[in-house]
Write an enzyme that holds these catalytic residues in place. Structure first.
Site, short mmCIF file in Angstrom:
data_model
loop_
_atom_site.label_atom_id
_atom_site.label_comp_id
_atom_site.label_asym_id
_atom_site.label_seq_id
_atom_site.Cartn_x
_atom_site.Cartn_y
_atom_site.Cartn_z
N ASP A 48 0.85 -1.19 0.00
CA ASP A 48 0.00 0.00 0.00
C ASP A 48 0.89 1.24 0.00
O ASP A 48 1.90 1.27 0.71
CB ASP A 48 -0.91 0.00 1.23
CG ASP A 48 -2.04 1.00 1.13
OD1 ASP A 48 -1.75 2.21 1.14
OD2 ASP A 48 -3.20 0.59 1.05
N ASN A 107 -12.99 -2.70 2.32
CA ASN A 107 -13.83 -1.51 2.41
C ASN A 107 -14.86 -1.55 1.28
O ASN A 107 -14.53 -1.98 0.17
CB ASN A 107 -12.99 -0.23 2.27
CG ASN A 107 -11.91 -0.14 3.33
OD1 ASN A 107 -12.12 -0.53 4.48
ND2 ASN A 107 -10.77 0.35 2.95
N GLN A 114 -14.07 3.14 1.05
CA GLN A 114 -13.51 2.61 -0.20
C GLN A 114 -13.09 3.79 -1.08
O GLN A 114 -13.91 4.62 -1.45
CB GLN A 114 -14.54 1.75 -0.93
CG GLN A 114 -14.00 1.09 -2.18
CD GLN A 114 -15.03 0.19 -2.85
OE1 GLN A 114 -16.21 0.19 -2.52
NE2 GLN A 114 -14.56 -0.59 -3.81
N SER A 115 -11.82 3.84 -1.41
CA SER A 115 -11.31 4.96 -2.22
C SER A 115 -11.04 4.57 -3.68
O SER A 115 -10.95 5.44 -4.53
CB SER A 115 -10.05 5.55 -1.60
OG SER A 115 -9.05 4.58 -1.46
N VAL A 116 -10.91 3.27 -3.97
CA VAL A 116 -10.75 2.79 -5.34
C VAL A 116 -11.86 1.77 -5.58
O VAL A 116 -11.96 0.78 -4.85
CB VAL A 116 -9.37 2.14 -5.58
CG1 VAL A 116 -9.27 1.59 -7.00
CG2 VAL A 116 -8.25 3.12 -5.30
N HIS A 120 -10.84 -5.12 -3.32
CA HIS A 120 -9.48 -5.49 -2.94
C HIS A 120 -9.44 -5.76 -1.45
O HIS A 120 -10.29 -5.31 -0.70
CB HIS A 120 -8.46 -4.42 -3.35
CG HIS A 120 -8.75 -3.06 -2.80
ND1 HIS A 120 -9.75 -2.24 -3.30
CD2 HIS A 120 -8.17 -2.36 -1.80
CE1 HIS A 120 -9.76 -1.11 -2.62
NE2 HIS A 120 -8.82 -1.15 -1.69
N ILE A 121 -8.44 -6.51 -1.04
CA ILE A 121 -8.28 -6.91 0.36
C ILE A 121 -7.01 -6.29 0.90
O ILE A 121 -5.95 -6.41 0.30
CB ILE A 121 -8.19 -8.45 0.47
CG1 ILE A 121 -9.43 -9.12 -0.14
CG2 ILE A 121 -7.99 -8.88 1.93
CD1 ILE A 121 -9.28 -10.61 -0.37
N HIS A 122 -7.14 -5.63 2.05
CA HIS A 122 -5.97 -5.10 2.76
C HIS A 122 -5.50 -6.17 3.73
O HIS A 122 -6.30 -6.71 4.49
CB HIS A 122 -6.34 -3.86 3.58
CG HIS A 122 -6.79 -2.69 2.77
ND1 HIS A 122 -5.98 -1.61 2.53
CD2 HIS A 122 -7.97 -2.43 2.17
CE1 HIS A 122 -6.65 -0.72 1.81
NE2 HIS A 122 -7.86 -1.20 1.57
#
Length: 134
Positions: A48, A107, A114-116, A120-122
């Site tokens: 990230d 997110n 969620q920004s994108v 996806h998984i953090h």
């Protein structure tokens, strides 16, 4: 984060973007080259750019899905195959960065930060996680 706790980029506008027009689509297609922690036929994993823990990896499925709330709009068999595979690789991906315990975060939507708009998984690790998380 701002004083209100909102994550930069977690906006209504960003959450309306077609996933195929996002930065992650360009990473997955190879249009934009990024250093990868891991890659296979189902996903790429990258560090990230704004880490929230000593280990902060994004696992980005190669299947274009805007978020968890969009799963009903995709080929479920392809989604289950891809996400099942990805979940089976999470521990391996985390271990590549030295994390043997970690938190997974997904997110979804503006209030979910969620920004994108690409599911996806953090993977967050390398330190004690706080509880409750949010």
């Amino acid at each position: 984060m701002s004083e209100s706790g909102a994550k930069a980029g977690a906006t209504e506008e960003n959450n309306r973007i077609d996933p195929k027009d996002t930065l992650f689509a360009k990473f997955v297609s190879g249009q934009i080259q990024v250093p990868k922690v891991y890659e296979d036929e189902y996903c790429i994993a990258i560090n990230d750019i704004n880490p929230q823990a000593p280990v902060h990896i994004l696992v980005i499925p190669k299947l274009a899905v805007g978020g968890v709330s969009d799963v009903a709009n995709v080929d479920l068999e392809k989604y289950k195959e891809a996400m099942g595979h990805i979940m089976s690789k999470i521990h391996h991906i985390a271990s590549l960065k030295g994390a043997d315990s970690y938190r997974l975060v997904i997110n979804d939507g503006v209030l979910g930060q969620q920004s994108v708009r690409w599911l996806h998984i953090h993977i967050l690790g390398g330190r004690q996680m706080n509880w409750p998380p949010g």
